[in-house]
Motif scaffolding. Structure first.
Motif, PDB file in Angstrom:
ATOM      1  N   LEU A  56       0.819  -1.287   0.059  1.00 41.66           N
ATOM      2  CA  LEU A  56      -0.075  -0.050  -0.020  1.00 41.66           C
ATOM      3  C   LEU A  56       1.053   1.313  -0.119  1.00 41.66           C
ATOM      4  O   LEU A  56       0.563   2.222  -0.382  1.00 41.66           O
ATOM      5  CB  LEU A  56      -0.847  -0.067   1.418  1.00 41.66           C
ATOM      6  CG  LEU A  56      -1.948  -0.830   1.362  1.00 41.66           C
ATOM      7  CD1 LEU A  56      -3.052  -0.832   2.482  1.00 41.66           C
ATOM      8  CD2 LEU A  56      -2.759  -1.155   0.185  1.00 41.66           C
ATOM      9  N   TRP A  63      -3.515   3.798  -6.915  1.00 47.68           N
ATOM     10  CA  TRP A  63      -4.624   3.210  -5.912  1.00 47.68           C
ATOM     11  C   TRP A  63      -5.977   3.563  -6.759  1.00 47.68           C
ATOM     12  O   TRP A  63      -6.369   4.517  -7.068  1.00 47.68           O
ATOM     13  CB  TRP A  63      -4.460   3.627  -4.589  1.00 47.68           C
ATOM     14  CG  TRP A  63      -3.196   3.734  -3.974  1.00 47.68           C
ATOM     15  CD1 TRP A  63      -2.732   2.902  -3.046  1.00 47.68           C
ATOM     16  CD2 TRP A  63      -2.068   4.540  -3.848  1.00 47.68           C
ATOM     17  NE1 TRP A  63      -1.633   3.003  -2.480  1.00 47.68           N
ATOM     18  CE2 TRP A  63      -0.978   4.050  -3.191  1.00 47.68           C
ATOM     19  CE3 TRP A  63      -1.610   5.439  -4.995  1.00 47.68           C
ATOM     20  CZ2 TRP A  63       0.138   4.664  -3.279  1.00 47.68           C
ATOM     21  CZ3 TRP A  63      -0.485   6.116  -4.811  1.00 47.68           C
ATOM     22  CH2 TRP A  63       0.544   5.532  -3.892  1.00 47.68           C
ATOM     23  N   PHE A  93      -9.973   2.673  -5.560  1.00 51.25           N
ATOM     24  CA  PHE A  93     -10.759   2.341  -4.392  1.00 51.25           C
ATOM     25  C   PHE A  93     -12.189   2.197  -5.010  1.00 51.25           C
ATOM     26  O   PHE A  93     -12.793   2.631  -5.835  1.00 51.25           O
ATOM     27  CB  PHE A  93     -10.985   3.721  -3.616  1.00 51.25           C
ATOM     28  CG  PHE A  93      -9.654   4.072  -2.847  1.00 51.25           C
ATOM     29  CD1 PHE A  93      -9.121   3.350  -1.703  1.00 51.25           C
ATOM     30  CD2 PHE A  93      -8.621   4.861  -3.487  1.00 51.25           C
ATOM     31  CE1 PHE A  93      -8.078   3.332  -1.093  1.00 51.25           C
ATOM     32  CE2 PHE A  93      -7.487   5.207  -2.838  1.00 51.25           C
ATOM     33  CZ  PHE A  93      -6.979   4.570  -1.741  1.00 51.25           C
ATOM     34  N   ALA A 112     -11.835   7.859   0.278  1.00 53.42           N
ATOM     35  CA  ALA A 112     -10.383   7.337   0.396  1.00 53.42           C
ATOM     36  C   ALA A 112      -9.628   7.902  -0.940  1.00 53.42           C
ATOM     37  O   ALA A 112      -8.571   8.373  -0.597  1.00 53.42           O
ATOM     38  CB  ALA A 112     -10.767   5.823   0.298  1.00 53.42           C
ATOM     39  N   MET A 132      -5.934  10.621  -1.050  1.00 53.91           N
ATOM     40  CA  MET A 132      -4.997  10.084  -1.315  1.00 53.91           C
ATOM     41  C   MET A 132      -4.481  11.316  -2.258  1.00 53.91           C
ATOM     42  O   MET A 132      -3.230  11.733  -2.551  1.00 53.91           O
ATOM     43  CB  MET A 132      -5.072   9.022  -2.276  1.00 53.91           C
ATOM     44  CG  MET A 132      -4.996   7.728  -1.328  1.00 53.91           C
ATOM     45  SD  MET A 132      -3.556   7.253  -0.557  1.00 53.91           S
ATOM     46  CE  MET A 132      -2.189   6.944  -1.693  1.00 53.91           C
ATOM     47  N   THR A 147      -5.054   8.441  -8.026  1.00 54.36           N
ATOM     48  CA  THR A 147      -6.269   7.466  -7.671  1.00 54.36           C
ATOM     49  C   THR A 147      -7.509   7.714  -8.359  1.00 54.36           C
ATOM     50  O   THR A 147      -7.454   8.646  -9.035  1.00 54.36           O
ATOM     51  CB  THR A 147      -6.381   7.851  -6.160  1.00 54.36           C
ATOM     52  OG1 THR A 147      -6.854   9.127  -6.280  1.00 54.36           O
ATOM     53  CG2 THR A 147      -5.118   7.790  -5.248  1.00 54.36           C
ATOM     54  N   SER A 200     -11.577   5.759  -8.262  1.00 57.76           N
ATOM     55  CA  SER A 200     -12.827   5.370  -7.489  1.00 57.76           C
ATOM     56  C   SER A 200     -13.983   4.916  -8.117  1.00 57.76           C
ATOM     57  O   SER A 200     -14.391   5.746  -9.226  1.00 57.76           O
ATOM     58  CB  SER A 200     -13.134   6.138  -6.268  1.00 57.76           C
ATOM     59  OG  SER A 200     -13.559   7.543  -6.580  1.00 57.76           O
ATOM     60  N   TRP A 209      -8.381  -1.457  -4.024  1.00 52.25           N
ATOM     61  CA  TRP A 209      -8.854  -1.574  -2.400  1.00 52.25           C
ATOM     62  C   TRP A 209     -10.334  -1.518  -2.698  1.00 52.25           C
ATOM     63  O   TRP A 209     -10.912  -0.472  -2.787  1.00 52.25           O
ATOM     64  CB  TRP A 209      -8.253  -0.413  -1.990  1.00 52.25           C
ATOM     65  CG  TRP A 209      -7.977  -0.335  -0.197  1.00 52.25           C
ATOM     66  CD1 TRP A 209      -8.939  -0.958   0.491  1.00 52.25           C
ATOM     67  CD2 TRP A 209      -7.199   0.245   0.390  1.00 52.25           C
ATOM     68  NE1 TRP A 209      -8.663  -0.877   1.800  1.00 52.25           N
ATOM     69  CE2 TRP A 209      -7.375   0.146   1.762  1.00 52.25           C
ATOM     70  CE3 TRP A 209      -6.258   1.230   0.188  1.00 52.25           C
ATOM     71  CZ2 TRP A 209      -6.778   0.739   2.850  1.00 52.25           C
ATOM     72  CZ3 TRP A 209      -5.261   1.826   1.494  1.00 52.25           C
ATOM     73  CH2 TRP A 209      -5.830   1.421   2.523  1.00 52.25           C
ATOM     74  N   GLU A 265     -12.140   1.228   7.814  1.00 50.44           N
ATOM     75  CA  GLU A 265     -11.018   0.992   6.642  1.00 50.44           C
ATOM     76  C   GLU A 265     -10.718   2.264   6.148  1.00 50.44           C
ATOM     77  O   GLU A 265      -9.496   2.487   5.585  1.00 50.44           O
ATOM     78  CB  GLU A 265     -11.816   0.113   5.446  1.00 50.44           C
ATOM     79  CG  GLU A 265     -10.860  -0.436   4.643  1.00 50.44           C
ATOM     80  CD  GLU A 265      -9.620  -1.588   4.978  1.00 50.44           C
ATOM     81  OE1 GLU A 265      -8.978  -2.008   4.222  1.00 50.44           O
ATOM     82  OE2 GLU A 265      -9.669  -1.786   6.381  1.00 50.44           O
ATOM     83  N   ARG A 320      -7.545   3.353   7.705  1.00 52.86           N
ATOM     84  CA  ARG A 320      -6.393   3.206   7.094  1.00 52.86           C
ATOM     85  C   ARG A 320      -5.918   3.756   5.757  1.00 52.86           C
ATOM     86  O   ARG A 320      -4.821   4.084   5.723  1.00 52.86           O
ATOM     87  CB  ARG A 320      -6.396   1.512   6.805  1.00 52.86           C
ATOM     88  CG  ARG A 320      -6.568   0.592   8.002  1.00 52.86           C
ATOM     89  CD  ARG A 320      -5.847  -0.653   7.573  1.00 52.86           C
ATOM     90  NE  ARG A 320      -6.718  -1.462   6.486  1.00 52.86           N
ATOM     91  CZ  ARG A 320      -5.846  -2.320   5.700  1.00 52.86           C
ATOM     92  NH1 ARG A 320      -4.633  -2.966   5.882  1.00 52.86           N
ATOM     93  NH2 ARG A 320      -6.690  -3.227   4.777  1.00 52.86           N
ATOM     94  N   ALA A 321      -6.852   4.048   4.979  1.00 47.76           N
ATOM     95  CA  ALA A 321      -6.579   4.848   3.805  1.00 47.76           C
ATOM     96  C   ALA A 321      -6.084   6.310   4.024  1.00 47.76           C
ATOM     97  O   ALA A 321      -5.266   6.618   3.527  1.00 47.76           O
ATOM     98  CB  ALA A 321      -8.053   4.936   2.707  1.00 47.76           C
TER      99      ALA A 321
END
Length: 303
Positions: free
Chosen positions: A184, A190, A192, A205, A209, A217, A219, A240, A270, A273-274
């Motif tokens: 990660l 990344w 999401f 998330a 980033m 990133t 999503s 993710w 979660e 964490r991101a």
């Protein structure tokens, strides 16, 4: 391999670590909060940026709970000719131009509730009711705890919500300190994913980033990922997933050489964490997560 990134001294890191306590306080505060949507009402939720993504998550949660039709709009795209029983606005600063303009346009046509961190701002006079979360306010430009606490408050007013929020807080307590997988932290990209209310969280998330680390990133709704976006999966890139995972998704990412990340944790936990990954990646790139490029605490147009 899981690693512990160097301890961050950023304000963003300090603030995001307080989210479990903020969520528990929100669960306790919900029953006494005036102006929250009532069962059966047709509701619209609005905001900008992070607040819009929290609005999307709440709208999906409320409809799934059978509490009534609930839409979410960016404040600048709100269909003002459409009638609702109540409109909820999320605005940390209480000064965002698009939100204030929207509330002014709707004033007198429908009950207006605003969730804010600062009641001594123009939103005080723009809304009919205020939910003041000043104890979740932030110094960092990058939003973490205010937005998630606003969602926790709204979620706590739904059936089963308080227990769900407290469980998420327990999971987030672990997420604040547990080592982060090296994949990660060292990735170059990344993506999401989420289904239902987790899609709004996945969008947030990705935004974290981009804001904190200037990272590439994306999503998507989880079921849409294989309709084109999966082409970006590959070595050094992370997919993710938040919430339930569609069958075969992990295999599709693995076949492309990508890293697939998923845990059974509540999507809000979660997200913590991101947020930690965003801070760690920013600092590894020599960036200051508290002061993201091109951003300010509030977008006030014309200033």
């Amino acid at each position: 391999m899981a690693v512990s990134p160097p301890e961050s001294r950023s304000r963003t890191a300090s603030e995001l670590a307080t989210q479990p306590a903020c969520w528990r306080r929100a669960a306790d505060a919900a029953p006494a909060t005036a102006g929250l949507p009532r069962p059966g009402e047709r509701v619209a939720v609005t905001g900008c940026g992070t607040s819009w993504f929290m609005a999307q998550a709440y709208a999906a949660l409320r409809e799934a709970a059978g509490e009534g039709e609930t839409d979410a709009f960016a404040a600048s795209e709100f269909p003002t000719a459409r009638r609702y029983d109540r409109v909820v606005a999320i605005t940390r600063s209480g000064t965002t131009t698009e939100v204030l303009d929207l509330l002014a346009a709707l004033r007198g046509t429908t009950p207006l509730l605003a969730l804010t961190a600062d009641p001594a701002t123009p939103v005080r006079d723009a809304a009919d009711a205020l939910a003041v979360l000043d104890w979740a306010d932030e110094e960092s430009v990058v939003q973490t705890r205010f937005a998630t606490t606003a969602l926790a408050l709204l979620r706590s007013a739904l059936p089963g919500g308080p227990d769900a929020v407290r469980r998420a807080a327990d999971e987030a307590t672990a997420a604040v300190t547990e080592p982060l997988p090296d994949a990660l932290l060292s990735a170059s990209q990344w993506t999401f994913l989420g289904r239902g209310w987790a899609y709004g969280v996945a969008q947030e998330a990705a935004l974290k980033m981009r804001e904190a680390a200037g990272a590439w990133t994306e999503s998507y709704p989880a079921m849409e990922y294989r309709h084109g976006p999966v082409a970006i999966a590959g070595p050094g890139r992370v997919t993710w997933a938040f919430g339930p995972v569609p069958e075969g998704l992990e295999g599709a990412v693995g076949a492309a050489g990508g890293t697939f990340v998923h845990t059974p944790s509540d999507p809000l936990a979660e997200l913590v964490r991101a947020q930690r990954v965003a801070v760690a990646v920013a600092e590894a790139r020599g960036l200051a997560p508290d002061r993201p490029r091109g951003l300010t605490r509030s977008v006030v147009l014309g200033v």
